[in-house]
Motif scaffolding. Structure first.
Motif, PDB file in Angstrom:
ATOM      1  N   VAL A  10       0.854  -1.180   0.000  1.00 61.65           N
ATOM      2  CA  VAL A  10       0.000   0.000   0.000  1.00 61.65           C
ATOM      3  C   VAL A  10       0.892   1.232   0.000  1.00 61.65           C
ATOM      4  O   VAL A  10       1.759   1.387   0.854  1.00 61.65           O
ATOM      5  CB  VAL A  10      -0.932   0.025   1.233  1.00 61.65           C
ATOM      6  N   LYS A  11       0.690   2.109  -0.972  1.00 64.53           N
ATOM      7  CA  LYS A  11       1.433   3.365  -1.037  1.00 64.53           C
ATOM      8  C   LYS A  11       0.828   4.314  -0.001  1.00 64.53           C
ATOM      9  O   LYS A  11      -0.386   4.488   0.043  1.00 64.53           O
ATOM     10  CB  LYS A  11       1.281   3.947  -2.440  1.00 64.53           C
ATOM     11  N   ARG A  12       1.656   4.905   0.857  1.00 65.06           N
ATOM     12  CA  ARG A  12       1.161   5.764   1.927  1.00 65.06           C
ATOM     13  C   ARG A  12       1.668   7.189   1.783  1.00 65.06           C
ATOM     14  O   ARG A  12       2.739   7.420   1.252  1.00 65.06           O
ATOM     15  CB  ARG A  12       1.619   5.225   3.295  1.00 65.06           C
ATOM     16  N   GLY A  13       0.866   8.139   2.298  1.00 64.60           N
ATOM     17  CA  GLY A  13       1.273   9.533   2.312  1.00 64.60           C
ATOM     18  C   GLY A  13       0.276  10.358   3.105  1.00 64.60           C
ATOM     19  O   GLY A  13      -0.821   9.897   3.427  1.00 64.60           O
ATOM     20  N   GLN A  17       0.815  15.366   0.862  1.00 67.06           N
ATOM     21  CA  GLN A  17       1.617  14.639  -0.120  1.00 67.06           C
ATOM     22  C   GLN A  17       0.751  14.132  -1.273  1.00 67.06           C
ATOM     23  O   GLN A  17       1.147  14.220  -2.435  1.00 67.06           O
ATOM     24  CB  GLN A  17       2.341  13.469   0.549  1.00 67.06           C
ATOM     25  N   TRP A  18      -0.436  13.611  -0.968  1.00 60.10           N
ATOM     26  CA  TRP A  18      -1.331  13.137  -2.026  1.00 60.10           C
ATOM     27  C   TRP A  18      -1.824  14.289  -2.889  1.00 60.10           C
ATOM     28  O   TRP A  18      -1.982  14.146  -4.101  1.00 60.10           O
ATOM     29  CB  TRP A  18      -2.516  12.371  -1.440  1.00 60.10           C
ATOM     30  N   ALA A  19      -2.078  15.437  -2.301  1.00 60.98           N
ATOM     31  CA  ALA A  19      -2.538  16.597  -3.069  1.00 60.98           C
ATOM     32  C   ALA A  19      -1.476  17.050  -4.070  1.00 60.98           C
ATOM     33  O   ALA A  19      -1.810  17.587  -5.129  1.00 60.98           O
ATOM     34  CB  ALA A  19      -2.901  17.746  -2.131  1.00 60.98           C
ATOM     35  N   ASN A  20      -0.210  16.823  -3.743  1.00 62.54           N
ATOM     36  CA  ASN A  20       0.889  17.224  -4.622  1.00 62.54           C
ATOM     37  C   ASN A  20       1.361  16.109  -5.546  1.00 62.54           C
ATOM     38  O   ASN A  20       2.249  16.329  -6.370  1.00 62.54           O
ATOM     39  CB  ASN A  20       2.073  17.718  -3.776  1.00 62.54           C
ATOM     40  N   GLU A  29      -3.763  -0.572  -7.712  1.00 61.26           N
ATOM     41  CA  GLU A  29      -2.800  -0.197  -6.668  1.00 61.26           C
ATOM     42  C   GLU A  29      -3.536   0.542  -5.560  1.00 61.26           C
ATOM     43  O   GLU A  29      -4.426   1.352  -5.810  1.00 61.26           O
ATOM     44  CB  GLU A  29      -1.714   0.694  -7.264  1.00 61.26           C
ATOM     45  N   LEU A  30      -3.178   0.255  -4.313  1.00 65.96           N
ATOM     46  CA  LEU A  30      -3.817   0.887  -3.171  1.00 65.96           C
ATOM     47  C   LEU A  30      -2.996   2.052  -2.654  1.00 65.96           C
ATOM     48  O   LEU A  30      -1.773   1.994  -2.626  1.00 65.96           O
ATOM     49  CB  LEU A  30      -4.022  -0.116  -2.035  1.00 65.96           C
ATOM     50  N   GLY A  31      -3.699   3.102  -2.200  1.00 62.69           N
ATOM     51  CA  GLY A  31      -3.063   4.251  -1.576  1.00 62.69           C
ATOM     52  C   GLY A  31      -3.750   4.555  -0.260  1.00 62.69           C
ATOM     53  O   GLY A  31      -4.960   4.335  -0.123  1.00 62.69           O
ATOM     54  N   TYR A  32      -2.998   5.028   0.723  1.00 61.86           N
ATOM     55  CA  TYR A  32      -3.542   5.338   2.042  1.00 61.86           C
ATOM     56  C   TYR A  32      -3.179   6.763   2.426  1.00 61.86           C
ATOM     57  O   TYR A  32      -2.015   7.154   2.377  1.00 61.86           O
ATOM     58  CB  TYR A  32      -2.998   4.365   3.092  1.00 61.86           C
ATOM     59  N   ASP A  33      -4.183   7.548   2.795  1.00 61.04           N
ATOM     60  CA  ASP A  33      -4.012   8.913   3.284  1.00 61.04           C
ATOM     61  C   ASP A  33      -3.959   8.838   4.807  1.00 61.04           C
ATOM     62  O   ASP A  33      -4.964   8.580   5.457  1.00 61.04           O
ATOM     63  CB  ASP A  33      -5.199   9.766   2.823  1.00 61.04           C
ATOM     64  N   SER A  34      -2.772   9.036   5.379  1.00 59.74           N
ATOM     65  CA  SER A  34      -2.598   8.898   6.828  1.00 59.74           C
ATOM     66  C   SER A  34      -3.185  10.065   7.615  1.00 59.74           C
ATOM     67  O   SER A  34      -3.436   9.934   8.810  1.00 59.74           O
ATOM     68  CB  SER A  34      -1.116   8.726   7.166  1.00 59.74           C
ATOM     69  N   THR A  35      -3.445  11.185   6.965  1.00 54.55           N
ATOM     70  CA  THR A  35      -4.067  12.323   7.643  1.00 54.55           C
ATOM     71  C   THR A  35      -5.556  12.056   7.871  1.00 54.55           C
ATOM     72  O   THR A  35      -6.068  12.220   8.968  1.00 54.55           O
ATOM     73  CB  THR A  35      -3.894  13.612   6.812  1.00 54.55           C
ATOM     74  N   VAL A  49      -6.443  12.338  -5.497  1.00 60.29           N
ATOM     75  CA  VAL A  49      -7.486  13.195  -4.917  1.00 60.29           C
ATOM     76  C   VAL A  49      -8.816  13.068  -5.655  1.00 60.29           C
ATOM     77  O   VAL A  49      -9.859  13.409  -5.105  1.00 60.29           O
ATOM     78  CB  VAL A  49      -7.046  14.682  -4.844  1.00 60.29           C
ATOM     79  N   SER A  50      -8.810  12.556  -6.881  1.00 58.10           N
ATOM     80  CA  SER A  50     -10.035  12.396  -7.661  1.00 58.10           C
ATOM     81  C   SER A  50     -10.711  11.044  -7.450  1.00 58.10           C
ATOM     82  O   SER A  50     -11.844  10.854  -7.883  1.00 58.10           O
ATOM     83  CB  SER A  50      -9.731  12.546  -9.155  1.00 58.10           C
ATOM     84  N   LEU A  51     -10.032  10.114  -6.799  1.00 55.50           N
ATOM     85  CA  LEU A  51     -10.574   8.775  -6.597  1.00 55.50           C
ATOM     86  C   LEU A  51     -11.528   8.737  -5.415  1.00 55.50           C
ATOM     87  O   LEU A  51     -11.392   9.516  -4.468  1.00 55.50           O
ATOM     88  CB  LEU A  51      -9.429   7.787  -6.349  1.00 55.50           C
TER      89      LEU A  51
END
Length: 70
Positions: A10-13, A17-20, A29-35, A49-51
């Motif tokens: 899982v890609k994390r940020g 970081q995701w906004a940029n 592919e999975l992504g995780y927003d830690s905020t 950010v569009s997903l």
């Protein structure tokens, strides 16, 4: 297939970081927003950010089906 072990990465940020992030997540592919504590799955073309986010266990109260234990 039942005997196979698979590793899921899982890609994390953070939200910032995701906004940029310019490069989209690969399809599947999975992504995780830690905020915001949100998971999203890539489609290969859309920015993170569009997903749409995945529902997590903290969000499931409103998704309980009739007959599920409370």
């Amino acid at each position: 297939m039942a005997d196979e072990t698979r590793i899921i990465t899982v890609k994390r940020g953070t939200a910032t970081q995701w906004a940029n992030e310019i490069a989209p997540l690969e399809a599947g592919e999975l992504g995780y927003d830690s905020t915001n504590k949100q998971y999203k799955g890539g489609d290969g073309s859309s920015a993170y950010v569009s997903l749409s986010r995945f529902t997590t266990e903290n969000d499931t109260d409103y998704l309980m089906l009739e007959g599920d234990p409370a």
